[in-house]
Design a protein around this motif. Structure first.
Motif, PDB file in Angstrom:
ATOM      1  N   ASN A 139      76.298 -63.128 -80.097  1.00  0.00           N
ATOM      2  CA  ASN A 139      76.570 -62.009 -81.007  1.00  0.00           C
ATOM      3  C   ASN A 139      77.885 -61.268 -80.764  1.00  0.00           C
ATOM      4  N   GLY A 140      78.836 -61.953 -80.131  1.00  0.00           N
ATOM      5  CA  GLY A 140      80.176 -61.372 -80.004  1.00  0.00           C
ATOM      6  C   GLY A 140      80.351 -60.550 -78.728  1.00  0.00           C
ATOM      7  N   SER A 141      81.618 -60.176 -78.476  1.00  0.00           N
ATOM      8  CA  SER A 141      81.898 -59.450 -77.224  1.00  0.00           C
ATOM      9  C   SER A 141      81.175 -58.098 -77.197  1.00  0.00           C
ATOM     10  N   THR A 177      82.241 -59.826 -66.405  1.00  0.00           N
ATOM     11  CA  THR A 177      83.047 -60.861 -67.063  1.00  0.00           C
ATOM     12  C   THR A 177      82.288 -61.398 -68.268  1.00  0.00           C
ATOM     13  N   MET A 178      82.934 -61.360 -69.406  1.00  0.00           N
ATOM     14  CA  MET A 178      82.280 -61.890 -70.609  1.00  0.00           C
ATOM     15  C   MET A 178      82.602 -63.376 -70.710  1.00  0.00           C
ATOM     16  N   ALA A 179      81.590 -64.185 -70.526  1.00  0.00           N
ATOM     17  CA  ALA A 179      81.806 -65.636 -70.540  1.00  0.00           C
ATOM     18  C   ALA A 179      80.776 -66.320 -71.437  1.00  0.00           C
ATOM     19  N   GLY A 180      80.422 -65.617 -72.514  1.00  0.00           N
ATOM     20  CA  GLY A 180      79.403 -66.161 -73.421  1.00  0.00           C
ATOM     21  C   GLY A 180      79.998 -66.735 -74.699  1.00  0.00           C
ATOM     22  N   GLY A 181      81.338 -66.714 -74.809  1.00  0.00           N
ATOM     23  CA  GLY A 181      81.988 -67.179 -76.039  1.00  0.00           C
ATOM     24  C   GLY A 181      81.847 -68.680 -76.219  1.00  0.00           C
ATOM     25  N   GLN A 182      82.181 -69.140 -77.409  1.00  0.00           N
ATOM     26  CA  GLN A 182      81.998 -70.563 -77.706  1.00  0.00           C
ATOM     27  C   GLN A 182      83.236 -71.397 -77.430  1.00  0.00           C
ATOM     28  N   GLY A 183      84.369 -70.730 -77.297  1.00  0.00           N
ATOM     29  CA  GLY A 183      85.607 -71.453 -76.999  1.00  0.00           C
ATOM     30  C   GLY A 183      85.917 -72.531 -78.029  1.00  0.00           C
ATOM     31  N   THR A 184      85.628 -72.241 -79.308  1.00  0.00           N
ATOM     32  CA  THR A 184      85.813 -73.283 -80.323  1.00  0.00           C
ATOM     33  C   THR A 184      87.281 -73.709 -80.445  1.00  0.00           C
ATOM     34  N   ARG A 185      88.178 -72.729 -80.325  1.00  0.00           N
ATOM     35  CA  ARG A 185      89.591 -73.081 -80.502  1.00  0.00           C
ATOM     36  C   ARG A 185      90.083 -73.986 -79.372  1.00  0.00           C
ATOM     37  N   LEU A 186      89.567 -73.768 -78.175  1.00  0.00           N
ATOM     38  CA  LEU A 186      89.974 -74.604 -77.037  1.00  0.00           C
ATOM     39  C   LEU A 186      89.392 -76.010 -77.186  1.00  0.00           C
ATOM     40  N   ILE A 235      93.918 -68.059 -72.492  1.00  0.00           N
ATOM     41  CA  ILE A 235      93.722 -69.461 -72.896  1.00  0.00           C
ATOM     42  C   ILE A 235      92.804 -69.457 -74.118  1.00  0.00           C
ATOM     43  N   LYS A 236      93.385 -69.676 -75.270  1.00  0.00           N
ATOM     44  CA  LYS A 236      92.610 -69.645 -76.511  1.00  0.00           C
ATOM     45  C   LYS A 236      92.614 -71.013 -77.187  1.00  0.00           C
ATOM     46  N   ASN A 237      93.816 -71.613 -77.278  1.00  0.00           N
ATOM     47  CA  ASN A 237      93.964 -72.848 -78.054  1.00  0.00           C
ATOM     48  C   ASN A 237      94.182 -74.051 -77.148  1.00  0.00           C
ATOM     49  N   PHE A 260      83.949 -67.165 -89.837  1.00  0.00           N
ATOM     50  CA  PHE A 260      83.747 -68.479 -90.447  1.00  0.00           C
ATOM     51  C   PHE A 260      84.097 -69.557 -89.429  1.00  0.00           C
ATOM     52  N   LYS A 261      83.149 -70.416 -89.084  1.00  0.00           N
ATOM     53  CA  LYS A 261      83.367 -71.381 -87.997  1.00  0.00           C
ATOM     54  C   LYS A 261      82.959 -72.783 -88.427  1.00  0.00           C
ATOM     55  N   LYS A 262      83.432 -73.744 -87.645  1.00  0.00           N
ATOM     56  CA  LYS A 262      83.062 -75.140 -87.894  1.00  0.00           C
ATOM     57  C   LYS A 262      81.864 -75.461 -87.005  1.00  0.00           C
ATOM     58  N   GLY A 297      86.002 -57.506 -68.793  1.00  0.00           N
ATOM     59  CA  GLY A 297      87.097 -58.360 -69.228  1.00  0.00           C
ATOM     60  C   GLY A 297      86.596 -59.720 -69.670  1.00  0.00           C
ATOM     61  N   GLY A 298      87.505 -60.500 -70.230  1.00  0.00           N
ATOM     62  CA  GLY A 298      87.143 -61.844 -70.676  1.00  0.00           C
ATOM     63  C   GLY A 298      87.364 -62.855 -69.562  1.00  0.00           C
ATOM     64  N   ILE A 299      86.832 -64.046 -69.747  1.00  0.00           N
ATOM     65  CA  ILE A 299      87.022 -65.103 -68.753  1.00  0.00           C
ATOM     66  C   ILE A 299      88.323 -65.864 -69.005  1.00  0.00           C
ATOM     67  N   ASP A 300      88.897 -65.678 -70.192  1.00  0.00           N
ATOM     68  CA  ASP A 300      89.979 -66.580 -70.554  1.00  0.00           C
ATOM     69  C   ASP A 300      91.388 -66.019 -70.371  1.00  0.00           C
ATOM     70  N   THR A 350      72.350 -62.679 -70.005  1.00  0.00           N
ATOM     71  CA  THR A 350      72.677 -63.318 -71.280  1.00  0.00           C
ATOM     72  C   THR A 350      72.821 -62.288 -72.397  1.00  0.00           C
ATOM     73  N   GLN A 351      73.622 -62.651 -73.366  1.00  0.00           N
ATOM     74  CA  GLN A 351      73.760 -61.801 -74.544  1.00  0.00           C
ATOM     75  C   GLN A 351      72.820 -62.336 -75.628  1.00  0.00           C
ATOM     76  N   ASP A 352      72.594 -61.528 -76.636  1.00  0.00           N
ATOM     77  CA  ASP A 352      71.721 -61.962 -77.734  1.00  0.00           C
ATOM     78  C   ASP A 352      72.450 -62.948 -78.627  1.00  0.00           C
TER      79      ASP A 352
HETATM   80  P1  UTP Z   1      87.182 -64.874 -77.956  1.00  0.00           P
HETATM   81  O1  UTP Z   1      86.503 -64.530 -79.222  1.00  0.00           O
HETATM   82  O2  UTP Z   1      88.640 -64.801 -77.877  1.00  0.00           O
HETATM   83  O3  UTP Z   1      86.881 -66.356 -77.452  1.00  0.00           O
HETATM   84  O4  UTP Z   1      86.495 -64.029 -76.823  1.00  0.00           O
HETATM   85  P2  UTP Z   1      85.766 -67.415 -77.614  1.00  0.00           P
HETATM   86  O5  UTP Z   1      84.564 -67.006 -78.386  1.00  0.00           O
HETATM   87  O6  UTP Z   1      85.523 -67.909 -76.223  1.00  0.00           O
HETATM   88  O7  UTP Z   1      86.597 -68.558 -78.382  1.00  0.00           O
HETATM   89  P3  UTP Z   1      86.714 -68.937 -79.940  1.00  0.00           P
HETATM   90  O8  UTP Z   1      87.051 -67.678 -80.696  1.00  0.00           O
HETATM   91  O9  UTP Z   1      85.391 -69.554 -80.320  1.00  0.00           O
HETATM   92  O10 UTP Z   1      87.829 -69.941 -79.908  1.00  0.00           O
HETATM   93  C1  UTP Z   1      87.160 -63.255 -75.856  1.00  0.00           C
HETATM   94  C2  UTP Z   1      86.277 -63.143 -74.610  1.00  0.00           C
HETATM   95  O11 UTP Z   1      84.989 -62.647 -74.967  1.00  0.00           O
HETATM   96  C3  UTP Z   1      83.977 -63.562 -74.570  1.00  0.00           C
HETATM   97  C4  UTP Z   1      84.667 -64.923 -74.433  1.00  0.00           C
HETATM   98  O12 UTP Z   1      83.972 -65.750 -73.515  1.00  0.00           O
HETATM   99  C5  UTP Z   1      86.043 -64.519 -73.937  1.00  0.00           C
HETATM  100  O13 UTP Z   1      86.025 -64.295 -72.545  1.00  0.00           O
HETATM  101  N1  UTP Z   1      82.908 -63.606 -75.590  1.00  0.00           N
HETATM  102  C6  UTP Z   1      83.223 -63.713 -76.911  1.00  0.00           C
HETATM  103  C7  UTP Z   1      81.615 -63.545 -75.165  1.00  0.00           C
HETATM  104  O14 UTP Z   1      81.334 -63.444 -73.946  1.00  0.00           O
HETATM  105  N2  UTP Z   1      80.636 -63.616 -76.103  1.00  0.00           N
HETATM  106  C8  UTP Z   1      80.885 -63.731 -77.423  1.00  0.00           C
HETATM  107  O15 UTP Z   1      79.930 -63.783 -78.224  1.00  0.00           O
HETATM  108  C9  UTP Z   1      82.221 -63.782 -77.845  1.00  0.00           C
END
Ligand code: UTP
Length: 403
Positions: free
Chosen positions: A197-199, A89-98, A379-381, A328-330, A226-229, A171-173
């Motif tokens: 560093n992204g998915s 499960t990829m759960a390292g994202g920042q979830g900025t939109r949420l 769940i993105k936004n 490009f992010k805030k 897969g993603g967590i969201d 952890t991811q880099d």
């Molecule tokens: P998204 O790019 O849709 O979501 O990642 P995000 O990064 O959580 O949210 P935003 O874009 O900042 O709003 C899709 C999946 O990949 C994981 C996320 O956790 C989500 O499950 N992901 C994304 C990572 O694990 N690491 C990352 O660096 C980026």
């Protein structure tokens, strides 16, 4: 040592990182120096070159998808019974939109569900156990920023009563974020603002953590990533594995069709004849509206991040360099006086690679058609499309229909 660091920073125009060094405590100094030493400045220079650069012109063509049959399910279940299946499960994202302040997986869905996204995914694994009597290994990718909070959350929730020894975190880099002047962003006097560093970071993450080796040792053959969201992620449906076995695919993926030509999603297709995902921004009006003889959209199969990889693919791409893309992010930052600024709009770049880049290393990706209401509730936004509200509705309808 400090002198050599200063020289390096000067060479790369990043001297500001030490502007407040003398004010820091010993621990803060150590932390900042460690961060600076972890940075590959040549890579950063190359990445900065990507900003504003026009993307290569690719030739795109469409891909076909198929319905699965009972045999796929049976073949897949048989592989799970043999202990050949694992979930990442990829759960390292920042979830900025949420806009949720914490790891996305710890977000608790209300609307009568009252479960975190992690618990919802764990329910799927428990369902798989009911079907197979096998507790499959669950590997959870976090980022350095959210790892501790994630692990604490599992501890506090007693690993949702899933066997603790079947769950591992890795952890991811991460890379520093860069502002519009090409300067590395700091969000305090002692901290560089890093971004995961992204998915696509999942591949090197699995290798560096030793998990890939462990999987091989344990004879894992098929890995769902897969993603967590997506709270309807179909990890408990074996058909992707069976479909791969039957057709000799090394990667399979479950898609849902676009609801309308303009939906802002990535779709499967070939990029210069290699399997890939075509991002929304790469499509234009004309391509969005192209139709086949039966009247269906030509580019319609959404990448829902429900992918099953043969372990050999993970081994093969472990040492491949994936292409970075600036996003490009805030982000908060400190100004020249050291004051924290919270911007109103995007102000800095994060550099990411994408999981779908792995597809170009296999000849074909086998696509199975799924139904949106059964497998896709992202769940993105915070509000509107793909929000907790829309996903909760899909989730509740799905389980209501099941019972
Ligand atoms: P998204 O790019 O849709 O979501 O990642 P995000 O990064 O959580 O949210 P935003 O874009 O900042 O709003 C899709 C999946 O990949 C994981 C996320 O956790 C989500 O499950 N992901 C994304 C990572 O694990 N690491 C990352 O660096 C980026």
């Amino acid at each position: 040592m400090l002198d050599s660091i200063k020289i390096k920073l000067h060479e790369h125009g990043q001297e500001h990182l030490l502007n407040f060094y003398e004010e820091l405590s010993e621990n803060e100094k150590k932390h900042l120096i460690n961060q600076i030493e972890s940075i590959d400045f040549d890579l950063i220079k190359n990445l900065m070159g990507l900003i504003g650069k026009k993307k290569d012109a690719y030739e795109f063509s469409s891909m076909s998808s198929y319905l699965s049959v009972d045999e796929d399910y049976k073949l897949g279940l048989n592989s799970i019974l043999k202990g050949e299946y694992a979930l990442v499960t990829m759960a390292g994202g920042q979830g900025t939109r949420l806009g949720f302040d914490g790891p996305k997986g710890t977000y608790i869905l209300k609307n009568g569900i009252n479960k975190s996204l992690f618990e919802i995914q764990c329910d799927k694994l428990k369902n798989l156990y009911k079907m197979s009597n096998v507790y499959i290994p669950w590997y959870i990718m976090t980022s350095l920023v959210n790892n501790d909070e994630t692990v604490d959350f599992f501890e506090k929730n007693n690993y949702f009563d899933y066997p603790k020894d079947k769950i591992q975190f890795f952890t991811q880099d991460e890379l520093p974020m860069i502002d519009l002047r090409g300067k590395i962003v700091m969000d305090s006097k002692s901290n560089i603002k890093m971004g995961a560093n992204g998915s696509g970071g999942v591949f090197s993450g699995l290798t560096k953590s030793g998990i890939l080796n462990e999987m091989k040792k344990n004879k894992i053959k098929w890995v769902f990533i897969g993603g967590i969201d997506n709270i309807l992620l179909p990890v408990d449906n074996p058909d992707l594995i069976g479909f791969a076995i039957k057709n000799n695919y090394l990667v399979t993926s479950k898609i849902v069709p676009k609801v309308n030509p303009d939906e802002k999603v990535g779709v499967f297709g070939y990029r210069n004849n290699r399997p890939s995902v075509i991002e929304y921004i790469e499509m234009d009006d004309e391509k969005n509206n192209l139709r086949d003889e039966s009247g269906q959209l030509l580019y319609r199969d959404i990448h829902t991040i429900s992918n099953v990889f043969n372990i050999s693919v993970l081994e093969n791409i472990a040492d491949k360099e994936l292409e970075y893309v600036p996003a490009f992010k805030k982000t908060e930052y400190i100004n020249e006086e050291g004051n924290l600024i919270i911007p109103d709009s995007e102000n800095a770049y994060k550099f990411e690679t994408f999981i779908f880049e792995a597809f170009s290393y296999v000849n074909e990706v086998g696509l199975i058609q799924g139904k949106r209401e059964e497998i896709f509730a992202p769940i993105k936004n915070a509000k509107g499309v793909d929000s907790p509200e829309t996903a909760s509705k899909l989730y509740k309808d799905f389980y209501k229909n099941k019972n």
